[in-house]
Structure formats: structure tokens, C-alpha cells
Scaffold this motif. Structure first.
Motif, short mmCIF file in Angstrom:
data_model
loop_
_atom_site.label_atom_id
_atom_site.label_comp_id
_atom_site.label_asym_id
_atom_site.label_seq_id
_atom_site.Cartn_x
_atom_site.Cartn_y
_atom_site.Cartn_z
N ALA A 73 0.85 -1.19 0.00
CA ALA A 73 0.00 0.00 0.00
C ALA A 73 0.88 1.24 0.00
O ALA A 73 1.85 1.32 0.76
CB ALA A 73 -0.91 0.01 1.23
N VAL A 74 0.56 2.17 -0.88
CA VAL A 74 1.23 3.47 -0.89
C VAL A 74 0.29 4.44 -0.19
O VAL A 74 -0.84 4.63 -0.66
CB VAL A 74 1.51 3.93 -2.33
CG1 VAL A 74 2.18 5.29 -2.32
CG2 VAL A 74 2.35 2.91 -3.06
N ILE A 75 0.71 5.01 0.92
CA ILE A 75 -0.21 5.86 1.69
C ILE A 75 0.42 7.21 2.02
O ILE A 75 1.60 7.43 1.77
CB ILE A 75 -0.64 5.18 3.01
CG1 ILE A 75 0.58 4.99 3.91
CG2 ILE A 75 -1.33 3.85 2.73
CD1 ILE A 75 0.22 4.57 5.32
N PHE A 94 1.69 10.52 7.13
CA PHE A 94 1.24 10.72 8.51
C PHE A 94 0.17 9.72 8.94
O PHE A 94 -0.26 9.70 10.08
CB PHE A 94 0.75 12.16 8.72
CG PHE A 94 -0.52 12.51 7.98
CD1 PHE A 94 -1.75 12.39 8.62
CD2 PHE A 94 -0.48 12.92 6.66
CE1 PHE A 94 -2.91 12.71 7.94
CE2 PHE A 94 -1.63 13.24 5.98
CZ PHE A 94 -2.87 13.14 6.62
N LEU A 138 0.74 6.48 8.81
CA LEU A 138 1.42 5.22 9.12
C LEU A 138 1.08 4.68 10.51
O LEU A 138 0.75 3.50 10.65
CB LEU A 138 2.93 5.40 8.99
CG LEU A 138 3.77 4.17 9.33
CD1 LEU A 138 3.44 3.01 8.42
CD2 LEU A 138 5.26 4.49 9.23
N GLU A 139 1.15 5.53 11.52
CA GLU A 139 0.87 5.06 12.88
C GLU A 139 -0.51 4.40 12.97
O GLU A 139 -0.65 3.29 13.48
CB GLU A 139 0.92 6.22 13.89
CG GLU A 139 2.26 6.57 14.52
CD GLU A 139 3.10 5.41 15.01
OE1 GLU A 139 2.86 4.89 16.12
OE2 GLU A 139 4.04 5.01 14.29
N ASP A 140 -1.51 5.09 12.45
CA ASP A 140 -2.88 4.58 12.50
C ASP A 140 -2.99 3.23 11.81
O ASP A 140 -3.60 2.28 12.31
CB ASP A 140 -3.84 5.55 11.80
CG ASP A 140 -4.06 6.80 12.64
OD1 ASP A 140 -3.55 6.84 13.78
OD2 ASP A 140 -4.70 7.74 12.13
N LYS A 196 -0.64 1.08 11.13
CA LYS A 196 0.08 0.04 11.85
C LYS A 196 -0.74 -0.49 13.02
O LYS A 196 -0.87 -1.70 13.22
CB LYS A 196 1.41 0.58 12.36
CG LYS A 196 2.28 -0.48 13.00
CD LYS A 196 3.19 0.11 14.04
CE LYS A 196 2.38 0.53 15.27
NZ LYS A 196 3.15 1.31 16.23
N VAL A 230 8.34 -1.15 5.80
CA VAL A 230 7.93 0.18 5.38
C VAL A 230 9.07 0.89 4.65
O VAL A 230 10.22 0.80 5.07
CB VAL A 230 7.53 0.99 6.64
CG1 VAL A 230 7.46 2.47 6.34
CG2 VAL A 230 6.22 0.48 7.18
N THR A 231 8.74 1.56 3.55
CA THR A 231 9.75 2.28 2.77
C THR A 231 9.28 3.70 2.50
O THR A 231 8.11 3.92 2.20
CB THR A 231 9.97 1.58 1.41
OG1 THR A 231 10.04 0.18 1.61
CG2 THR A 231 11.25 2.07 0.75
N GLU A 232 10.20 4.65 2.62
CA GLU A 232 9.88 6.01 2.21
C GLU A 232 9.98 6.08 0.70
O GLU A 232 11.03 5.78 0.14
CB GLU A 232 10.87 7.02 2.82
CG GLU A 232 10.97 7.01 4.31
CD GLU A 232 9.62 7.15 4.99
OE1 GLU A 232 8.76 7.85 4.43
OE2 GLU A 232 9.40 6.54 6.05
N LYS A 252 5.38 3.56 1.66
CA LYS A 252 4.94 2.27 1.13
C LYS A 252 5.00 1.22 2.24
O LYS A 252 6.03 1.07 2.89
CB LYS A 252 5.82 1.84 -0.04
CG LYS A 252 5.37 0.54 -0.67
CD LYS A 252 6.06 0.29 -2.00
CE LYS A 252 7.33 -0.51 -1.82
NZ LYS A 252 7.98 -0.81 -3.11
N LEU A 268 -6.80 -1.42 5.57
CA LEU A 268 -5.98 -0.37 4.95
C LEU A 268 -6.87 0.74 4.42
O LEU A 268 -6.61 1.93 4.64
CB LEU A 268 -5.15 -0.96 3.80
CG LEU A 268 -3.86 -1.68 4.21
CD1 LEU A 268 -3.30 -2.47 3.05
CD2 LEU A 268 -2.84 -0.65 4.69
N ALA A 316 -6.34 4.35 6.10
CA ALA A 316 -5.44 5.23 5.35
C ALA A 316 -6.18 6.30 4.60
O ALA A 316 -5.58 7.20 4.03
CB ALA A 316 -4.60 4.40 4.38
#
Ligand SMILES: Nc1ncnc2c1ncn2[C@@H]1O[C@H](COP(=O)(O)OP(=O)(O)O)[C@@H](O)[C@H]1O
Ligand SMILES: Nc1ncnc2c1ncn2[C@@H]1O[C@H](COP(=O)(O)OP(=O)(O)O)[C@@H](O)[C@H]1O
Ligand SMILES: Nc1ncnc2c1ncn2[C@@H]1O[C@H](COP(=O)(O)OP(=O)(O)O)[C@@H](O)[C@H]1O
Lengths: 112, 473, 473, 473, 112, 112
Positions: free
Chosen positions: F6-8, F11, F13-15, F17, F30-32, F60, F77, F81
């Protein structure tokens, strides 16, 4: 062809690369990632505020190889990336429908 | 785990009791403090003998000169800037990212620790009333008797005694901090603190007394007459050789020679080196403790030697490896600053070019040789300060000239070979004290609290393991 | 490939022979050095003729003032900090990451190179005994006759001659370094070194003599009487206009106008700009070569003009583009510093606001226009220093007032239109010398060793191609 | 959208009209400027009454001392460096990457804005001829009558009046900049500019007059006699308490307490803290406005208190949390600098250790408590400057001693409990003025132009939303 | 749908993006990676120590497209990312079982 | 097993996860990344030069889960997201042929 992705501990990269080269892998692509899993993170504190950081620095290796080499690559990865402690990472294997070398336009195993 | 917990307790207790002790002391001596302004003036203002005719004015009491005071205060600030941010960044940029903060912290906290140590007992041990040429007495503890409004002519006749004291404080600070280049990336923070405090007290303070203290056995203030204008032996040999001892006792970093250990931020390192250069004018020209000819000359040769050293390192590297590097130029500059330090009040500008060029060359060789010998002086505290300081101290014995400083001496090239011998003795004394003393202190700290972080902690980095912080988020 | 190898050999040989030559020279002149303290005092301390009646005291020998000396030494250190770390970071932050170190290195190594050049021959060419108003003679090579303990009243009557010399050294250094903004990200390191050395010797040194040297044809020390307090023509027009020549001769960076070339680290650039501001107090207020009213006034107008210029650039950008930028404010500050430089000893605070605001506005326009004209002055050496310096030199002819500095002159707005004409002549002379001279030097260097790195090297970046290092790991 | 456009127009107009007004003013008063050198000398050089016998020389006119001037100019440069780059980086490193430039810009542009405000009317309001003890008159607008070549003995007898003026300018600058730690990461740039200008004019200038202005009702220059050597009330309480008001009025940052808001670059913060320390010597020791015993003593206690405070914060954190942090040590150092500021000219070194240690401890507690109370003082402007300043001002009433400064007073521990009471009044007055005044100004700005950026802009970050720039590319 | 991953030289990104947009690709995701392959790395030296760096900076582009567009995307990538010198990179093609647009919940080709 | 990418918006990410952890996902990587799509970029200006930046920072997430969990992951997701504004991102689902845990050598669902 198979694409093998491995998420490993960053300091294992050199070892893994050397071992893969030895068994005949000629290329790979590496990304810095952050991983979340069973391995517990660490605390950080800045003045009054504390954070628990659950994402840890990991290195993702992507290697594309002919089908017949896939198993050896996986074995090699396991052997060299393992420390035995939690957080050593995972290997994911998937099928590719095509590979092309940009420089020459070659496709399939010859592109690797 | 238990031992770690125990150690933490011990350290904590130590720290707390320290702080408490200081405070008690502080309150206790508070009365004394009020008298720091009224120190009985020393000999300089001794009452003129009775028979002097009234028209012949008595020797005027030592008077504070505003220009000299301005210069020494400015210089003190400049030397502070050498440690933090200068050295902190110079070293901080050279380590891996995971150790960036931990390394910066070492310089920063030494500045704090030694600033207090110096006021409480360090200055007294170094410059206080002489005890057999070996060390100062504790008479000036807590700056008792160190006047804020009168000079002490033994050290600087035209500035308040406290101005000289604080200028010297900055020297003690940076010397201790320089060593951290040798044990970077692997020393436990608590042990590091204890080591630094002990080293300052038992190595630096006596050595400073030997060379600069009134009555110290090595220097020109009543001793053998070895020259050290701004700290070739006291600061650079002592820290560099101690660094070597640290590198040997602590052993190599995990992964040394195998992992990629490139500096994580070289612009930071160049910034640090530039600030060192900037601050070093205070270090060397400030050591004239007056704003006149001598300060000017020291300023000029400092700049010239530094420039020559950076060029020499660069050229040496260019010839030997095929490319000139930025880290090389910056390292060369620091090597030049180190080498000119003891000579800066005694040599002229052309000599300084030779001293600088020699420093660039010798230190580059030292760094190359190190990587062959295989000990891990992480950031070359020994290679740059040990070797550069030694070269500078000896070169002072070659190039010193009374034409530059009539209060100094001539060197070998100006017809006085004996001076080189004196310099050699000073060098030897500093090497022995630094190496043996550091070795002993390290062993003691190792036995009691351990020197190195655990392997896991080293892998994780000092920033997270020692401080639970990250440099960049 | 062969030519590259050959060039490397040539360069190496050049460098080595240079170093060797210096050292030989050093040893040779070593004797001389001892005499730098004993320069025959000039007229000021000529022995009073025998018959002078005792009551009329002879003219006192020029005396070193500690306050003035403290200030000039401090100022020298401040001006050093302008080049490194100041300019090094200001420029270093504005380039792309792959060129960060290479760009920082340019400022840093110029500091080293010119520091040595200055001592060996640069100071003599600039300030040595006048040769037909055009250049100084070589009489003061190796600082021969430049006293460390006596003033030279032609330049500064109350500080050691060497203090004036080293203060001026820092000016030569930064001027050469400023040009590097124009050819950033594409010049070969070896060619850059040779260019810088030639430029310092054949452009800077004569120009400094014209304007400031005793007997120089343009300035107030025996020349036409054009005013340049701290270097509007000598430093900023010369470097800025030379930068224009560089941009034109070298051509644009690969991918200019197409690739994203955003500054890689603007905090670094703001840090650099702030250090420039900080150091510039030494530059301008230090140019009074004394710590009194004139230094104070120069300090005040420097600060005020700089602030006004930053605000003006910001407002201009806000109106024209819709957003005020941080790089704009920092650039405006530098433009203001540039513009007030020649005027700083001659104008009052309110005039300085106008000079500053004008600088912010004009330089912003210059930068906008550049991107239309299409030449690639990478970091706006011309746009800021060329334009700002020209505006400042002319504005000095408008706002100068004898009420501020009785040793100066009145400008147009204070009833003396002739001064503006003198300023114009000085500007023109500086433009011509800088542009033509730089063009010739560049062509020579291009023919012999080539100016630019290869396309592959440019793609890879200066850090890896010229120095085999990376800024960040 | 329309309102935003409108606001932009309004702001633009405001800015432009401001600039235009300044320029007009500039030209108008240009004549006046010429007279800044000829200020009628005040009482100190009043003509000796006719009947004085010729042998008794008239009181000599106040004379400029070069050493004192050198020191005050140096100090002014040092204090400038506290704001930019010091504070800019200290704060800039502590915010998230997306706000790095915007935060740095706040310090930088305040330096520009207040530098001009100060020359135009700020200095006059603060130090100009007293109006009922409350504020200075506008008589000195545009520095009219503020001599560049004569001292004003009311403030500093041995340096040019303009030197005192520019030294004080740097104080006004940094005070306004300190507040920005409280509203970091969420304030609209245009509103921030207007707020800062109003705050400087209506809070800082009167408060400076109360405490330091000739005739101000609180201070020792004709007032109640509360001691504030270098700005505990004027600078730190005022900025810290105003910061609290800002934090309360603006509310928390989006995502506060939920999102990860770790400092994006702690080495930058340590660099900033170190530069603050470096520059603070100018702040405190410069406040002696002479280079002598008092400056020396202030220098010594500044360094000692700072070091002790950093150690105290570190130890407190170590005990409370289990790890000493680098940000903690740096914050502790700043807390120590803050607390010693008002006391620096009145206490001895041992007292300074206690003041420093107290500062480290109290400010750490404040920071811990804040995170419980839940208001969002982003970078602890209140926690460090408000609390540290208050402690320092009160501690001055405890530890001051006439043995250190005969022009000061004794504190409680030296037998004069009344002084503590005076200090308390000063603290209270500063708290009230700062809190109420800031509250009112914020409300006015909020009603007219809005204080905060929109949620989207906050999410995007100040760098892109306010300046269309990114810190790192 | 196909997911096409291409590892290319970083300075080619702008060109590739423009060309892809032209042929009707409306989105892509880009990652900074480091690549190891036939292209030789460079040396680095820090004081006495030399390193040979074999991982070079590369840019990875991920584009998801309907099956029928895949071939054109590959062609376009080859055309625009090619410099002809070693290290131009590779293209990997794989099948996706599903694509969803988070904002709308749309799936399949309509999600692109 | 399925790999869900998923590309999101970063900010979120925390939610995301937290929500994934709740439904029983034990790991993710996770990747920037930088994304290009319908969401418009922003302008940047440096002195005289303006740039339009079309690549926006995105995060990602890669999660590998047993087939039966895939749908719930996708739903979660989407739910967490989503902001509803353009640029929320995409979810890509693909098949994996194998998963291995490096530490133990376990394969298949047990490796997760
Ligand atoms: N289900 C998953 N999907 C994607 N990545 C995963 C998954 N589980 C683990 N990972 C990756 O593998 C890394 C190691 O996993 P972890 O559970 O910590 O240890 P171990 O692999 O030893 O069981 C994680 O940091 C994460 O990057
Ligand atoms: N087998 C592979 N698996 C994954 N990535 C590869 C593989 N081979 C090459 N690459 C990637 O492609 C890049 C270019 O490959 P290289 O062999 O250097 O040149 P070329 O593609 O021109 O043959 C490498 O840097 C690497 O990122
Ligand atoms: N075809 C695609 N292939 C790969 N990634 C894509 C594709 N389309 C969009 N993306 C990614 O999804 C992100 C969001 O897409 P965008 O079109 O801006 O908004 P939305 O998903 O709301 O329609 C992009 O920034 C990009 O990273």
C-alpha cells in the motif's frame, strides 16, 4: 524467473552480497527500509517526551534469478543473514513474467 | 543485567555525592568567595622600601590593561569554541551516524565536567603554589585567593588573575576532549566520565604544572627551560599519546577493517576543523596574555603554518594516492595547528611554513602507517596530536629565535643546540606520564566499571544505547 | 586518458616544485626572519634632532595600543571565519549533494593557498613600496621588513605592522573564494588551484594596491581619492565581475534549466550567511584598524544595512512571487553586507538603511534577470557581489559625509558631486581589470590544462570525481 | 481564499508602506545624521565653573578607551551570533524536518527586523530620556543625538554611545527571537512578523527601560534597585513568560501527543547550544561595558554556572529516567546560561555553581511537568527561559555580594534580605507585563490576520507552506 | 494488471516520467535504491582507509498498468532510460491480482 | 500467501500500523517513497529559479499475510489510510510463491 526479496539486518549486507556473488548472482538491488515485527524496538526520549520506536532499520535485498538458481539463493540468504536472534528477517519469493535489460533490450534469463 | 544495574547505582551515587559535595563546598566556602577580590597583592606591589625619596614614585602596582584583558577574554571564548562546537563537530562528523550524538556529547560534556573541576581543584593543582616542582598545592581550591581584580604577575601581569585562570580552563577542557578521538564509537558513557575526571586530575594538572606552573620542573617559569608556548607537550602530546594508550587498551571497534566506516558527515567535520582554526587564534595568540607584538606574531605564524600543513597533506595524498581529499586538507590544517602550537611564540613566518609543511607530511604518514599496524585510533587522536605535537615540540628546538621573543631561547638553527635537548626531555617526560598514567587509569576503570559498551550496544550505536536518542529523525 | 595522466603529472610537479621552492626560500630567508622584529623604524620614530629643546618633547615613537591590537586581531579571526566556515557553508549548502564537499573544499583550500601566497609575495605586491602607482614592489617578500613589533604608520599607526598584514591576508583570501560561487559544480580541482593562485597574484594584488596601497593611483592613500572603506571595489566588484567572466567562459552546468538543482542543505546556507554577518563586523569595523569611534560607526551601519537589505529582498520577493523565502532573506543579508562595505566608514545609520534596502532590491532584480539571460552564475557571485559591490561603491559617492569621518569625503548628497565621479572611475577600473584579467587567465588555464571536469565526472559530482569522497555516508 | 488574498494584500501594503516610510524618514533625517558625531556632551563634560583655579584641571571629558571599546564591539558580535546562527540552529534542530527552515527563518528575520526597529525607535524608547520611569521618550529616534564618538556616561563612560546602543540592539533581537520556541511549527509567517514588531515595541522596549534605562522605576539606574546584570528579567523572564502566553493562546500543534515529533537534527541543536554558550560571554561579560575585573568575573561565573547546570540536568535525567541525554545536557547548559545572566556581575564562582545546578534541576522539572500539564510550549521557551530566568533573578537576591561588585548590592546570604524582596518585585513586574501584554497583542493579531497556519499548511510544514522551500533536497 | 518495476540511472527519472505520462500512465511510485551489478563502483578514501563501493545509487520506478498497456510501458522505459553504457538497469514485470484506490475503494483498471 | 503493498500518506502510518496489528498482522516493512499521480505537487523557488515538484513524499507498506487474511488487511488499509482527499494512495495485491523466516528456516504461513 523468480524475484527473491529478503529483509535482513543492515550489518549483514556485505556478507550476503559476497555469498550471493559466489554462487553466481550478478546483480541485486538494495533498499533501506524500516521493519516492524516480533523484534522489539527501542525507547527514545527528548526532554519531557518519550517515544517507543517500533520500526527498526532493515535492509531489503531484491534479487532476480533464473528459476533453477532460486533455491540456492534462498539457502545462501538463510545461511549468511542469520544471527539466530529475533529480527533476522524474512525471505519472499515470487514469480516474474518478464525481465528486460535496458541497455540491450535482452529479455529473460539473458537479461540477468 | 544485575551488574549493569549495580554499576548504574554506583555511578549514580558517585555523581550525586559529587554534586552534593560541590554544593556543600560551595556554601561552605561562600564566605571565601567574597574575598576573591581582595587577594593580597603579590610581590609586584610590595611597598617601596622606606628610604626611597618621595619624588621617585614607588613601583606602580600591577595594573589591569583593558586591551590585554579584552584580548584574553576574547581568546578564552575562542578556545571554548574549539571544544564545542569545534572539536565536537570535527569528531562528530567523522563517526558513523549511529554514534554521531554520542561522540558530540563527549566533547560537550567534558567542557562541562572540566569547567567545574578546574574551578574546584584543577587550577590549583596546575598553577597553585608549587610543591617540589611536581604539582600545585591545593591552596587555590575553589579559586580561593585567585583575584578577579588583580593580576598575578607570575602568570600575566596586566590582566586579572581570574582571566588567566579561565583562559587556562579552556586548555584543560580541550585537552581532555581531544583524547576522545581515540576511543570513539565504543566507550561506555559512565566510564568515560570517570576516566575523564581522573585523567584531568592526575595527568593534565601535574603536566601543566611541570611546564607552565611557577616552579614546574620542565618549563621556563623556574624549570629546565624547555619551551612550550601554547601547549605542544601539555595539550597535544599528552592527549595524543593518551589516545594511543586508549586505542591499545580498548581494542578495535567491532567490524574494524571489514565494515564500511566512512565518516557520516564530512561537511560537519570541515565545519569543525574551520572552527578549530578560528578558535586556535585564541589558543596561540592568546597565550601571549597581552595584545601586542607577541600575540600578533603568534597569530601570523599560526595561520601560516596551518595553511602550509593543509597544502602539504593534500599534496602528499595527491602524489601517493592520486587524489587530494577534503578530509585530508582539513586533517592537515589541524596537524599544522597542533605543530605550531608550542612554537607559535618563538618562530617567524618562514619557519612556520616549514613547521606546518612538516606537520602535514608527518601526520599523513602516521595515518597511513596506522592502517598498516592495525590498532584502531578511530579518529587519529594519536596520529594527529601525538605525532604533530611531538614534531612541533622538537621543531621549537630547531626554529626558536630570540629575535622573535627575547623571553624565549634560540633553537638549533639559531646556534643553540642545547635547546633541542631540552625539548627532547620535555617530550619524553610528557610521553611517559601520558602513556603510563593513562594506562593505569584505564585499567582501574576497566576493573571497576568496564570500559566498553557491550557488543549489542556497539552494534546499535552509542546514540541509542547510551542516550536513547537519535541524531537525525 | 593519456592527457589526463600527463596533466596530473604536470600538476603534481608544479605543486611539488612549489612546495620545495617555498621551503628552500624559507630556509634561505630564515636569517631575514630574525630581523622582522628590528625593521628600521620609519619616519615616525626618527631620532629627534640633537638641538631640540628638552621641553618640546620629540614626536613620540609610534606606539602599539593594546586595545587597537586586540580589536584588529579579533577582526582578523572574524574575517577568517567568513571564508571558512562562513562562505564554505553558504556556498556548500546551495549546491547539489554530490558537489557539497567539492564546493566546501574550494573555500577551504583557497584559505590555505592564499594564506601562504600572501606571506610569500602577495602582501608585498599589494602593500609594498609603490611602483608607479600600479603595484607594490617585491621588497617585502617573505615579510622581509614587515615588523611584528612596530607599526607602519602608512597603514595603521597603533598596531604592529604584521597585525595589519594578517588582517589584509584574510581579505585576499575571501576575495578569491567568493568567485567560486560562479564556477561551482563544474571546475576541475587542479585547474581551480592554478586559476586561484594566478588570479590572486595578477588581479587581486594590483587592485588592492591601486585602492589601498600607499601611492596606489585610485585610492585615498596618495591616489585620486576614491573611497573604499573595506573593499567594495577591491573585494566585491573584483570577485563578482570575475565571477561573471567565469560563468561566461565555463558555460552552463550540464542539465542547467532542466534538472532539479535545488540547494541540498539550506540550513547550512543560512548558517553560512549568519557566520558571514558575524565575521563581517571584523571586515568592516576592523577596517578602522583601531577600536574607537570609527570602528563603532562602521559596526553600526554594517548591522543596519544588512538587516534592511534582508528585509528588502524578502519584501521584493513577497510582492513579486507571493512568498518570502529563507534563501532570499539570507541572500539579501549578504547583499547588504556587500553594499555597505565600501561605505561603512563614511556614512551614518539612516543612510545605511537606504544603502541596504537598495542592495536587497537591486540584487534580487539581478538574480531574476540572470535566470532570463541564461548564463549560469551558479551561486550568484556576480548577482550579489558584482551588483551589490557596484551599488555600494556608487552609493558611497552619494551618502559619504565628513561628519562621520573627517578623513573621508562628502558625497553627492552632502554637496560634493565630484566624489560620485571618482567612485565611478574606481568602479570602472575594477570592472575592467577584473573582467579582462580573469578572461585572460581562464583562457590560459583552459589551453594548458582544461577548465571543466568531463561530462561523466560532472554527472558523478565533484566529491567523488575530484576527491573520491562523499559528503554524507 | 479571498480573505487570504486580502490579508496578503494588507500585509504587503503594510510592509511596503513600512519600508517606504523608513526610507522617507531616512532621507529626511539625513541631515541629522551628520550630527551624530557632534552630540552636545552631557553633564560629565560640563564646563568647569568659572572660579576654578587654573591649576585644578577641569574634570576631563569622558574618554573612549580602546580596550573597552574593542571588548564591547566584540561582545556585540558575539551576541549577534547567539541569535543567528546560535538560536536559529538550536531551535531549528529541534523541530521536524518539514519546519526546519521556517523555524530558522524566525530567528534570522527577527534579527533583521529588530535591528532596524532598534535604530529607528527601539533604542529611544528603551534608553532615551526618561518619561515618568515608564519608557524612554522618542527624542533619540533614528539615533538622533546618539553619538558615535562620545560616551554617554549614564550607560557606559568609556565607549562611544553608539557602541552601547548596538550592544543593546543585540539584546532586543535575541529576546524577541527566544519567544519563537513557544509557537514553533504552527505560526503564520506574516502574523509572526507583525507580532514580533509589536512585542518588541510594546513589551521589550518599556521593560528594558524599567530595568536599565536611566530613571527606569525598577532598576539601579535611578529606580528601586533591583539587580539584573545582563537580562534575567528583561530578556529571559519576558521572553519565557510571553512564550507561555503564546503556547496557551495558539494551542497545541496538530498531532501533539500522538505523532512522533522527535527533533530532526540534534547535532544542529548542540551546535546551536554551543554557539549560544560562546556568544553568551559577550552577553554577560560584555554587560560590564568595559574590559576589566567585572567583565572577567562575569565571564568566569557564566562559564561555571553553565557547566554545572548541564551536569545537573544530566544527573537529574539519569536518576529519573535511567539515561543521560545529549539534548538534556545541551538544554541544561542553556538553562544555566539563563539563570546566571542576572547574577553574573554580582556573584562569585562558587555561588555560580549553585545557581547553575539549581537551574539545571528546576528547568528539567519544568519540562517534565509541562508534558503532564499538556500545553504545547514546543521548544520549552517557558520551561527554560521563564523558569530559569525567574530562578536566576531570585538567586541574584540570594547570592549577590558587594565584594564582587561594589556598585551592586548584597543578597540575602550576605546579610541583606531586602534585596530578595526587590528581586521579587522585579520578577513580578516582568511576569505581569510579559503575560498580559503578549496576550493582548496575540488577540489583536489573531482578530485581524489570524495567528495559525491552516491545518493543511501545518501538515505540509512551514517550509513549503510559508516559504515554498525545502530544507534538504 | 501488471506491475512493472524498473531500476534506472537517477538522472533519467525526469525523462522517463515525462515519456510515461505521454503514453497515458497516470501514476507511479519511485524509490531511491542502491544497485549492484556489472557496472563497476568507485573508490572512496578517508585518511588511511580506502573503500571500494560497489553499490551505486539507482532509482526504482514502480508502475502499475492495465495488461494492455504493459508492453508500451516497457518499450517507453527502454527508450528513455537507455544511455547505452553499462548500468542502465533492468525492467521486471509481474502480475498483480488486485489493485484498489484507497480514496474511493475502486478496484481493477479503474483504480489506476 | 499474499503480499499486499500500500502506498499511503506518511502521517497515516501510525494509524495503519495500529489497526493492522489489531487484526492480527504481526509484521510489515515500510519504505519512504515518492509518488506521482493525480494529486498535484507544489512549487519551490530558490532565488531566480522555480521548480514544480510533482513527486510527493509517500510511505509504502508491505505486508505479507496468509491468503485468508488478505481481504481483511485490504479493508483495514482502506479504512485507516483514507482521508478522502486526492492522493490517498493505492493498494496492490500479488501472490507469493514462498515465504521463509531467516532465523528459523520456517516456511509458509508459519513464517509470518
Ligand atoms: N508479515 C510481514 N510482512 C512483511 N514484512 C515482514 C512481515 N513480518 C516481518 N517482516 C519483516 O521482517 C522483519 C523481521 O521480523 P521479526 O518478526 O522482527 O523477526 P523474525 O523474522 O526473526 O521473526 C521485520 O522487521 C519486518 O521488516
Ligand atoms: N539480478 C538482479 N536482480 C535485481 N536487480 C538487479 C539484478 N541485476 C542488476 N540489477 C540492478 O540493475 C542495475 C544495473 O545492472 P548492471 O549489471 O550494473 O548493468 P546492466 O543492467 O547495464 O547490465 C544494478 O545496479 C541493480 O540495481
Ligand atoms: N499506476 C500507478 N502505479 C504505481 N503507483 C501509483 C500509480 N498510481 C498512483 N500511484 C501511487 O499512488 C499515489 C496516489 O495517487 P494519486 O493519483 O495522487 O491519488 P489517488 O490515489 O487518490 O487517486 C501516488 O503518489 C503514487 O505513489
Amino acid at each position: 524467473m523468480k524475484k527473491i526479496e529478503a529483509v535482513i539486518k543492515p550489518f549483514k549486507l556485505e556478507d550476503v552480497k559476497d555469498a550471493l556473488t559466489e554462487i553466481g548472482v550478478f546483480g541485486m538491488t538494495v533498499t533501506e527500509v524500516r521493519g516492524f515485527g516480533r523484534q522489539k524496538g527501542h525507547k527514545e526520549a527528548y526532554r519531557g517526551t518519550e517515544y517507543t520506536v517500533e520500526f527498526l532499520p532493515k535492509t531489503k535485498i531484491e534479487v532476480v534469478v533464473p528459476d533453477n538458481l532460486a533455491e540456492r539463493v534462498v539457502e545462501t540468504l538463510i545461511r549468511t543473514a542469520k544471527t539466530g536472534s529475533i529480527g533476522d528477517g524474512k525471505i519472499f519469493v515470487m514469480n516474474l513474467s518478464e525481465v528486460i535489460r535496458i541497455r540491450t533490450g535482452e529479455t529473460g534469463d539473458r537479461a540477468l | 543485567m544485575k551488574t549493569i544495574a549495580q554499576q548504574r547505582v554506583i555511578v549514580s551515587l558517585l555523581m550525586v555525592s559529587g554534586i552534593v559535595a560541590w554544593m556543600t563546598l560551595g556554601v561552605a566556602v561562600n564566605g571565601v568567595m567574597a574575598q576573591t577580590t581582595t587577594e593580597a597583592p603579590p610581590a609586584t606591589s610590595a611597598p617601596a622600601p622606606g628610604g626611597t625619596p618621595p619624588t621617585a614614585a614607588p613601583a606602580p602596582p600591577a595594573k589591569i590593561d583593558t586591551g590585554d584583558t579584552a584580548w584574553v577574554l576574547t581568546s578564552s571564548a575562542l578556545v571554548l569554541a574549539m571544544t564545542a562546537p569545534g572539536l565536537a563537530l570535527f569528531y562528530g562528523g567523522m563517526v558513523r551516524e549511529k554514534n554521531a550524538l554520542g561522540t558530540i556529547m563527549q566533547s560537550f560534556i567534558i567542557l562541562c565536567l572540566i569547567s567545574v573541576q578546574w574551578v574546584l581543584w584543577g587550577y590549583s593543582l596546575s598553577f597553585g603554589p608549587d610543591v617540589k616542582g611536581i604539582v600545585g598545592s591545593l591552596a587555590w581550591m575553589g579559586l580561593n585567593g585567585v583575584a578577579m581584580d588583580q593580576p598575578n604577575a607570575d602568570y600575566a601581569a596586566t590582566i586579572p588573575h581570574q582571566a588567566y585562570m579561565i583562559f587556562q580552563a579552556m586548555f584543560a577542557v580541550i585537552t581532555v576532549a581531544l583524547i576522545s578521538g581515540a576511543y570513539a564509537e565504543r566507550m561506555k558513557f559512565s566510564s568515560f566520565l570517570v576516566f575523564s575526571l581522573l585523567w584531568a586530575t592526575f595527568i593534565y594538572d601535574p603536566l601543566a604544572h611541570w611546564v607552565w606552573g611557577k616552579g614546574g620542573w620542565i618549563g621556563t617559569n623556574g624549570g629546565l627551560g624547555a619551551l612550550d608556548f601554547a601547549g605542544g607537550t601539555v595539550v597535544h602530546i599528552s592527549s595524543g599519546v593518551s589516545g594511543l594508550a586508549c586505542a591499545l587498551v580498548l581494542g578495535r571497534r567491532l567490524g574494524y577493517g571489514k565494515e564500511h566506516m566512512a565518516p557520516h558527515n564530512l561537511p560537519m567535520t570541515v565545519l569543525g576543523a574551520s572552527l578549530l582554526w578560528f578558535g586556535w587564534f585564541g589558543f596561540n595568540a592568546g597565550s601571549a596574555v597581552a595584545a601586542g607584538a607577541l600575540a600578533t606574531s603568534a597569530f601570523v605564524v599560526t595561520n601560516t603554518a596551518t595553511a602550509a600543513a593543509a597544502l602539504a597533506w593534500m599534496v602528499a595524498e595527491w602524489l601517493y594516492r592520486g587524489k587530494p581529499t577534503v578530509l585530508g586538507a582539513a586533517s592537515g590544517a589541524v596537524a599544522g595547528l597542533v605543530a605550531i602550537t608550542p612554537a607559535s611564540g618563538f618562530v617567524g613566518p618562514l619557519s612556520s611554513i616549514i613547521i606546518g609543511a612538516g606537520a602535514g607530511f608527518f601526520c599523513y604518514v602516521a595515518v597511513i602507517v596506522k592502517s598498516r599496524l592495525g590498532y584502531d585510533d578511530s579518529l587519529d587522536a594519536f596520529g594527529v596530536h601525538g605525532i604533530g605535537g611531538t614534531w612541533g615540540a622538537l621543531a621549537t628546538g630547531l626554529f626558536a629565535s630570540k629575535a622573535i621573543n627575547s623571553g624565549g631561547a634560540d633553537g638549533l638553527f639559531f646556534g643553540n643546540p642545547g635547546q633541542l635537548w631540552l625539548q627532547f626531555i620535555a617530550v619524553l617526560a610528557a610521553w611517559v606520564l601520558a602513556f603510563v598514567g593513562t594506562f593505569v587509569i584505564l585499567k582501574i576503570v576497566d576493573w571497576t566499571m568496564g570500559l566498553r559498551v557491550s557488543n549489542d550496544e556497539e552494534q546499535l550505536g552509542l546514540d541509542l544505547s547510551q542516550h536513547e536518542e537519535r541524531a537525525y529523525s
